[in-house]
Design a protein around this motif. Structure first.
Motif, PDB file in Angstrom:
ATOM      1  N   UNK A  46      -4.623 -13.469   6.718  1.00 59.91           N
ATOM      2  CA  UNK A  46      -4.314 -12.119   7.205  1.00 59.91           C
ATOM      3  C   UNK A  46      -2.820 -11.827   7.130  1.00 59.91           C
ATOM      4  N   UNK A  51      -2.080  -7.866   7.382  1.00 52.74           N
ATOM      5  CA  UNK A  51      -2.826  -7.344   8.525  1.00 52.74           C
ATOM      6  C   UNK A  51      -2.342  -7.971   9.817  1.00 52.74           C
ATOM      7  N   UNK A  70       3.754  -3.033   4.240  1.00 53.97           N
ATOM      8  CA  UNK A  70       2.514  -2.682   4.924  1.00 53.97           C
ATOM      9  C   UNK A  70       1.322  -3.106   4.062  1.00 53.97           C
ATOM     10  N   UNK A  71       0.194  -3.364   4.717  1.00 51.30           N
ATOM     11  CA  UNK A  71      -0.999  -3.826   4.000  1.00 51.30           C
ATOM     12  C   UNK A  71      -1.328  -2.932   2.804  1.00 51.30           C
ATOM     13  N   UNK A  72      -1.132  -1.595   2.971  1.00 56.20           N
ATOM     14  CA  UNK A  72      -1.557  -0.709   1.882  1.00 56.20           C
ATOM     15  C   UNK A  72      -0.605  -0.754   0.694  1.00 56.20           C
ATOM     16  N   UNK A  76      -3.227  -5.989  -2.419  1.00 54.11           N
ATOM     17  CA  UNK A  76      -4.131  -7.127  -2.314  1.00 54.11           C
ATOM     18  C   UNK A  76      -5.542  -6.604  -2.080  1.00 54.11           C
ATOM     19  N   UNK A  78      -9.018  -7.364  -0.242  1.00 61.02           N
ATOM     20  CA  UNK A  78      -9.434  -8.218   0.870  1.00 61.02           C
ATOM     21  C   UNK A  78     -10.943  -8.114   1.047  1.00 61.02           C
ATOM     22  N   UNK A  98     -10.993   3.358  -2.802  1.00 62.73           N
ATOM     23  CA  UNK A  98      -9.620   2.984  -3.133  1.00 62.73           C
ATOM     24  C   UNK A  98      -8.995   3.899  -4.172  1.00 62.73           C
ATOM     25  N   UNK A 102      -5.714   7.341  -3.495  1.00 62.61           N
ATOM     26  CA  UNK A 102      -4.424   7.186  -4.184  1.00 62.61           C
ATOM     27  C   UNK A 102      -3.640   8.501  -4.083  1.00 62.61           C
ATOM     28  N   UNK A 150     -13.065  -4.014  -3.447  1.00 65.21           N
ATOM     29  CA  UNK A 150     -11.725  -4.596  -3.420  1.00 65.21           C
ATOM     30  C   UNK A 150     -11.106  -4.618  -4.821  1.00 65.21           C
ATOM     31  N   UNK A 153      -9.178  -1.179  -6.963  1.00 61.93           N
ATOM     32  CA  UNK A 153      -7.770  -0.772  -6.993  1.00 61.93           C
ATOM     33  C   UNK A 153      -6.929  -1.724  -7.847  1.00 61.93           C
TER      34      UNK A 153
ATOM     35  N   UNK B 171      -8.984  -1.996   8.614  1.00 60.46           N
ATOM     36  CA  UNK B 171      -8.151  -2.902   7.816  1.00 60.46           C
ATOM     37  C   UNK B 171      -8.563  -2.850   6.349  1.00 60.46           C
ATOM     38  N   UNK B 173      -9.813  -0.276   4.835  1.00 56.60           N
ATOM     39  CA  UNK B 173      -9.292   0.976   4.287  1.00 56.60           C
ATOM     40  C   UNK B 173      -7.806   0.835   3.975  1.00 56.60           C
ATOM     41  N   UNK B 174      -7.058   0.187   4.885  1.00 53.57           N
ATOM     42  CA  UNK B 174      -5.617   0.013   4.661  1.00 53.57           C
ATOM     43  C   UNK B 174      -5.351  -0.851   3.433  1.00 53.57           C
ATOM     44  N   UNK B 175      -6.142  -1.932   3.284  1.00 56.47           N
ATOM     45  CA  UNK B 175      -5.896  -2.808   2.135  1.00 56.47           C
ATOM     46  C   UNK B 175      -6.264  -2.116   0.823  1.00 56.47           C
ATOM     47  N   UNK B 176      -7.092  -1.069   0.909  1.00 58.76           N
ATOM     48  CA  UNK B 176      -7.433  -0.309  -0.300  1.00 58.76           C
ATOM     49  C   UNK B 176      -6.417   0.798  -0.558  1.00 58.76           C
ATOM     50  N   UNK B 177      -5.368   0.862   0.277  1.00 52.39           N
ATOM     51  CA  UNK B 177      -4.288   1.799   0.021  1.00 52.39           C
ATOM     52  C   UNK B 177      -4.351   3.082   0.826  1.00 52.39           C
ATOM     53  N   UNK B 178      -5.284   3.186   1.789  1.00 49.17           N
ATOM     54  CA  UNK B 178      -5.394   4.425   2.558  1.00 49.17           C
ATOM     55  C   UNK B 178      -4.321   4.473   3.641  1.00 49.17           C
ATOM     56  N   UNK B 182      -5.530   9.199   6.216  1.00 51.82           N
ATOM     57  CA  UNK B 182      -6.721   9.137   5.360  1.00 51.82           C
ATOM     58  C   UNK B 182      -7.804   8.288   6.005  1.00 51.82           C
TER      59      UNK B 182
END
Lengths: 359, 291
Positions: A46, A51, A70-72, A76, A78, A98, A102, A150, A153, B171, B173-178, B182
């Motif tokens: 994580x 995260x 930041x995670x976004x 990566x 996940x 994803x 954008x 996953x 993207x 999480x 959604x965030x890892x997918x870039x949102x 969003x």
């Protein structure tokens, strides 16, 4: 993309989740983080994904500082143990998510999104499920959809947190072979967390064994299995018989009943069940025991021997078992073919040239 | 599935009978009496009473202020519920308990308190009135009272649903870039929407029937700030039982239709994602397709 992990530490209150972790993951490698629950493997994953934030230390992606991204922004992918699919969206929309979020100038047009999602669903062999909702799918299908989502993207790194943990054995086996093939086709750096040693040994290029927030050993599946660096790794990977012993010169004197009288000589000897021979006559360095149980388990036969008050587990091939004609209650002798000794400080000792058994 | 099929737990017949008797005694009987009484009037007479100038104004005030109050609570109740579920802060349990107070407080007490606060010389009113916001003894006062009374409905409906949303989904959604925005619009809000509608419907229904708190703050000016329940009472006080009954029946009919519409919408949004299909049937078809 390569990942470098430098001196990462993380505490939750008084609990040390990660303690000075250093790890390099080269581009294109499939790495397994293996350890018992609570060893910090998921926390580490994580932190790589952004995260969770580390208390100290750095994460580098392709040599560039990524600790505070930041995670976004990390690019990566996940995959969660319990899929975390969006329940109110169809499979198609889940995978397309994803792409749809954008920024406008990078966002592909509707036709392109459609083409990409179809392609990914084809890749996970579920294109006929595009209009379903996640609640209508089986566990294995949900996890493949989560993987397709996953991958949509085009992440630089794929992180999987116990991806097959919630699935039954047969589906799990299928999916891990399939993941390995997928990894070989895509050449994307992947890290997956597991507590299942079989899974780690079968799928990964490299296995990182963790315990109590520390890395115990990093090596190829063969290395960690056949030359474990610590008693923990020995016990965690596969079955093992533990003998309390005393190191004396070139001898490992194994005495199973009493502890060594001199603290600094005290040692522990590890012997895998399949590294023990059973014979019918007494021999040099062999211990006497009674046969307690004989369990044929698939291709091997597991024999439980009782030596004094302790149980020794032995694994024989079916042929060897048939040649021996073991019967419960019979008296036999057993002799380890291979033994590994760790000192009281848990450091490995040079393999003894001879073993002597004391009573 | 036939009703007579064997079940694991016995007592279906008894339980259904009990349910029907209970509902009949408590709900159907009084409402039936009301409609029976109203039947003494012809349909034209009922319409005549309901479409009178004063009655029409009262209906408008009641429905508009109830909708506004329920709408305000749908927004701010969501915020309160979100904060109570997702964050920990000192005094959280106390705040959580405060939410239930409007349930327990006698509504008249609430009305008098609010009227005192917002009156021209009250703690809040003395600052608001110079700014041009006159709240006590105006329709705005009705909205304030109804908002107070109906807050718990939205908060208590949403809390368990927010607790149910896995943080993993956010999480993912965030890892997918949102972005946070969003994620809220595309992931969290759709998951909350059915429950939000339910909370809104409950608050709205409660506001329609509210009487005690409103009459103290509304000023009760005919045509301006008079609500239907008050009009019914005043008709009764003039021994115009039939007039009161006519208003009550119209009120009942409109409320029932509105609630039915909201419930249908809620049912539709909640079931869209499952296609109301039994799991086994779906699974059977899935494996069928695989072959």
């Amino acid at each position: 993309m390569s990942i470098e992990i430098r001196h990462i530490a993380k505490r939750f209150g008084n609990f040390v989740a990660l303690d000075d972790i250093n790890l390099d993951i080269p581009t294109g490698e499939l790495v397994a983080l293996l350890g018992p629950s609570g060893c910090g493997k998921t926390t580490l994953l994580r932190i790589i994904a952004g995260m969770e934030t580390a208390d100290s230390g750095d994460i580098l992606f392709s040599g560039a500082e990524a600790t505070h991204l930041h995670a976004r922004e990390r690019q990566v992918g996940f995959v969660f143990q319990h899929y975390a699919l969006f329940r109110h969206m169809t499979v198609f929309e889940n995978v397309a998510f994803g792409l749809r979020v954008k920024p406008r100038k990078e966002r592909p047009n509707e036709a392109e999104i459609k083409r990409r999602v179809k392609e990914l669903l084809g890749l996970v062999q579920l294109d006929w499920l595009a209009d379903r909702y996640p609640s209508q799918l089986s566990g294995g299908q949900r996890q493949r959809i989560a993987l397709a989502r996953a991958l949509a993207v085009e992440p630089k790194v794929l992180l999987l947190d116990e991806p097959f943990g919630a699935l039954d054995t047969k589906v799990r086996k299928e999916l891990r072979r399939w993941l390995r093939r997928l990894h070989d086709d895509m050449h994307i750096s992947s890290v997956f967390v597991t507590h299942d040693q079989e899974e780690a040994l079968e799928v990964a290029d490299r296995v990182v064994v963790m315990n109590h927030g520390r890395i115990e050993q990093i090596g190829s599946p063969d290395e960690v299995y056949s030359s474990p660096a610590s008693p923990f790794v020995y016990q965690f990977l596969g079955n093992v018989n533990v003998f309390h012993s005393r190191q004396q010169g070139a001898y490992a004197e194994v005495e199973r009943s009493a502890a060594a009288e001199r603290e600094k000589d005290r040692a522990t000897a590890f012997v895998r069940p399949h590294d023990i021979d059973i014979i019918h006559q007494p021999a040099d360095g062999a211990l006497q025991a009674d046969v307690r149980h004989v369990h044929p388990i698939g291709p091997v036969v597991r024999v439980e021997l009782q030596h004094e008050s302790e149980i020794v587990e032995v694994e024989l091939s079916r042929e060897r078992h048939e040649a021996l004609h073991l019967a419960v209650g019979q008296t036999v002798w057993f002799r380890p073919r291979q033994i590994r000794v760790f000192g009281a400080d848990q450091a490995p000792r040079p393999a003894p040239e001879k073993q002597a058994f004391l009573f | 599935m036939s009703i007579k099929s064997r079940r694991v737990l016995p007592g279906f017949g008894l339980a259904l009978g009990y349910t029907l008797v209970y509902l009949s005694l408590l709900i159907l009987l009084p409402l039936g009496g009301l409609i029976l009484k109203a039947a003494e009037l012809s349909f034209a007479q009922i319409l005549d009473i309901a479409l009178g100038e004063r009655a029409l104004a009262a209906f408008r005030v009641t429905f508009v202020s109830s909708l506004l109050a329920a709408g305000i609570n749908a927004v701010f109740g969501l915020v309160v519920a979100w904060i109570l579920v997702r964050y920990t802060f000192p005094g959280k349990r106390l705040v959580d308990a405060l939410v239930d107070l409007p349930f327990a407080l006698p509504t008249a007490v609430a009305g008098i308190t609010l009227a005192t606060l917002y009156a021209g010389n009250g703690w809040l009113g003395r600052y608001l009135e110079p700014l041009g916001f006159k709240i006590a003894y105006t329709p705005a006062g009705i909205v304030v009272a109804l908002t107070f009374i109906t807050l718990p409905f939205v908060v208590r409906t949403l809390q368990p649903v927010i607790e149910d949303i896995e943080t993993e989904v956010e999480e993912a959604a965030a890892s997918l870039g949102a972005s946070r925005g969003q994620t809220f619009v595309r992931i969290i809000f759709p998951a909350l929407f059915p429950a939000l509608l339910t909370g809104f419907a409950l608050a709205f229904a409660r506001a329609l029937g509210e009487f005690g708190s409103v009459i103290f703050i509304a000023g009760n000016l005919p045509l301006v700030s008079e609500i239907v329940p008050l009009l019914i009472i005043s008709k009764l006080e003039q021994y115009d039982v039939l007039g009161a009954t006519a208003l009550a029946v119209v009120m009942l009919a409109i409320s029932f239709l509105l609630l039915l519409a909201i419930n249908l919408l809620q049912w539709w949004t909640a079931n869209r994602h499952h296609n109301a299909e039994p799991l086994e049937a779906a699974a059977g078809r899935v494996s069928g397709n695989e072959r």
